[in-house]
Scaffold this motif. Sequence first.
Motif, short mmCIF file in Angstrom:
data_model
loop_
_atom_site.label_atom_id
_atom_site.label_comp_id
_atom_site.label_asym_id
_atom_site.label_seq_id
_atom_site.Cartn_x
_atom_site.Cartn_y
_atom_site.Cartn_z
N PRO A 141 -1.85 22.55 -6.59
CA PRO A 141 -2.26 23.46 -5.52
C PRO A 141 -3.77 23.37 -5.26
O PRO A 141 -4.56 23.10 -6.17
CB PRO A 141 -1.89 24.84 -6.05
CG PRO A 141 -1.79 24.67 -7.53
CD PRO A 141 -1.44 23.23 -7.80
N VAL A 142 -4.13 23.58 -4.00
CA VAL A 142 -5.54 23.63 -3.61
C VAL A 142 -5.78 25.04 -3.06
O VAL A 142 -5.07 25.49 -2.16
CB VAL A 142 -5.87 22.59 -2.52
CG1 VAL A 142 -7.30 22.72 -2.05
CG2 VAL A 142 -5.61 21.19 -3.03
N SER A 143 -6.76 25.72 -3.61
CA SER A 143 -6.99 27.11 -3.22
C SER A 143 -7.80 27.22 -1.93
O SER A 143 -8.57 26.34 -1.58
CB SER A 143 -7.72 27.85 -4.35
OG SER A 143 -8.98 27.26 -4.57
N GLY A 197 -7.23 27.05 1.27
CA GLY A 197 -7.06 26.22 2.45
C GLY A 197 -8.07 25.09 2.56
O GLY A 197 -8.40 24.63 3.66
N LYS A 198 -8.59 24.63 1.42
CA LYS A 198 -9.59 23.56 1.43
C LYS A 198 -8.98 22.24 1.88
O LYS A 198 -7.81 21.95 1.63
CB LYS A 198 -10.20 23.38 0.04
CG LYS A 198 -11.08 24.52 -0.38
CD LYS A 198 -11.70 24.23 -1.73
CE LYS A 198 -12.62 25.38 -2.14
NZ LYS A 198 -13.17 25.15 -3.46
N THR A 199 -9.82 21.44 2.52
CA THR A 199 -9.46 20.09 2.92
C THR A 199 -10.05 19.12 1.88
O THR A 199 -10.83 19.52 1.02
CB THR A 199 -10.02 19.75 4.31
OG1 THR A 199 -11.45 19.77 4.24
CG2 THR A 199 -9.53 20.74 5.37
N VAL A 223 -5.10 15.79 0.68
CA VAL A 223 -4.75 17.22 0.70
C VAL A 223 -3.90 17.44 1.94
O VAL A 223 -4.28 17.07 3.05
CB VAL A 223 -6.01 18.12 0.74
CG1 VAL A 223 -5.62 19.57 0.98
CG2 VAL A 223 -6.79 17.99 -0.56
N ARG A 224 -2.73 18.04 1.71
CA ARG A 224 -1.80 18.31 2.80
C ARG A 224 -1.02 19.57 2.46
O ARG A 224 -0.56 19.73 1.34
CB ARG A 224 -0.86 17.12 2.95
CG ARG A 224 -0.13 17.04 4.24
CD ARG A 224 -1.02 16.40 5.28
NE ARG A 224 -0.19 16.14 6.44
CZ ARG A 224 -0.65 16.10 7.65
NH1 ARG A 224 -1.93 16.29 7.86
NH2 ARG A 224 0.13 15.87 8.65
N ARG A 225 -0.89 20.49 3.42
CA ARG A 225 -0.12 21.72 3.26
C ARG A 225 -0.53 22.51 2.01
O ARG A 225 0.30 23.01 1.26
CB ARG A 225 1.39 21.41 3.21
CG ARG A 225 1.94 20.78 4.48
CD ARG A 225 3.43 20.50 4.41
NE ARG A 225 3.85 19.69 3.28
CZ ARG A 225 3.76 18.35 3.22
NH1 ARG A 225 3.24 17.68 4.23
NH2 ARG A 225 4.19 17.71 2.15
N GLY A 226 -1.83 22.57 1.74
CA GLY A 226 -2.34 23.34 0.60
C GLY A 226 -2.10 22.70 -0.75
O GLY A 226 -2.20 23.38 -1.78
N GLN A 227 -1.78 21.42 -0.78
CA GLN A 227 -1.51 20.70 -2.01
C GLN A 227 -2.39 19.45 -2.09
O GLN A 227 -2.62 18.78 -1.08
CB GLN A 227 -0.05 20.25 -2.08
CG GLN A 227 0.98 21.35 -1.93
CD GLN A 227 1.14 22.15 -3.19
OE1 GLN A 227 0.93 21.67 -4.29
NE2 GLN A 227 1.52 23.41 -3.05
#
Length: 192
Positions: free
Chosen positions: A87-89, A91-93, A158-162
């Motif tokens: 997961p990427v917190s 909404g980071k790109t 990074v795509r869809r918050g992942q």
Amino acid sequence: MAQLKQPEDERNLEMLKRFAALLLVVITLGLQSCAAGTSLQSYNDSYEGYEFKYPTGWVAAEVPGGPDVVFHDIINASENVSVVISPVSGGKTLPDIGTPSEVGYKLSKSITSQSTDDRNVELVNAQSFEAGDKLYYILEYIANLPSGTRHDLASVIVRRGQLYTFNASISEFRWEKLKDTVKQTVASFSVY
């Protein structure tokens, strides 16, 4: 008008020349097919939304608590490709996380710090490329492990918050032989 006959030796020489030419063509075609490299087959995970190609003859492996998917060579089982999804917190790109070099450095330090053995992972190359509206980073590492030196290539997006990390790992001993196949495999990774 009488037809002149070639002496027997000249006919045999002509047949040998034709045979040699035919043999040369067969050998050339055989060498070209060997140079074409390893064939690749496709893997598609429509649930997680990614796909890639991996060398024919490699098999899937279950790694409890590990990557989303792993394929490895059946003869050299330590040679593998894998996908890790994190997961990427906020909404980071990918650029928000860092440049290719910064992301590569962070990943190398994360790998080194998570290990219980004596290993050193060094980032040797980092670049980015765009495919449509998607930005990928391609990262290249040399990993010095107690079991030997490895050469790794990774593609991250990074795509869809992942954060999707596709990694290919080959022993340094076989890198020269397999690098074109590994590069094709990493270039084939696509998240949709």
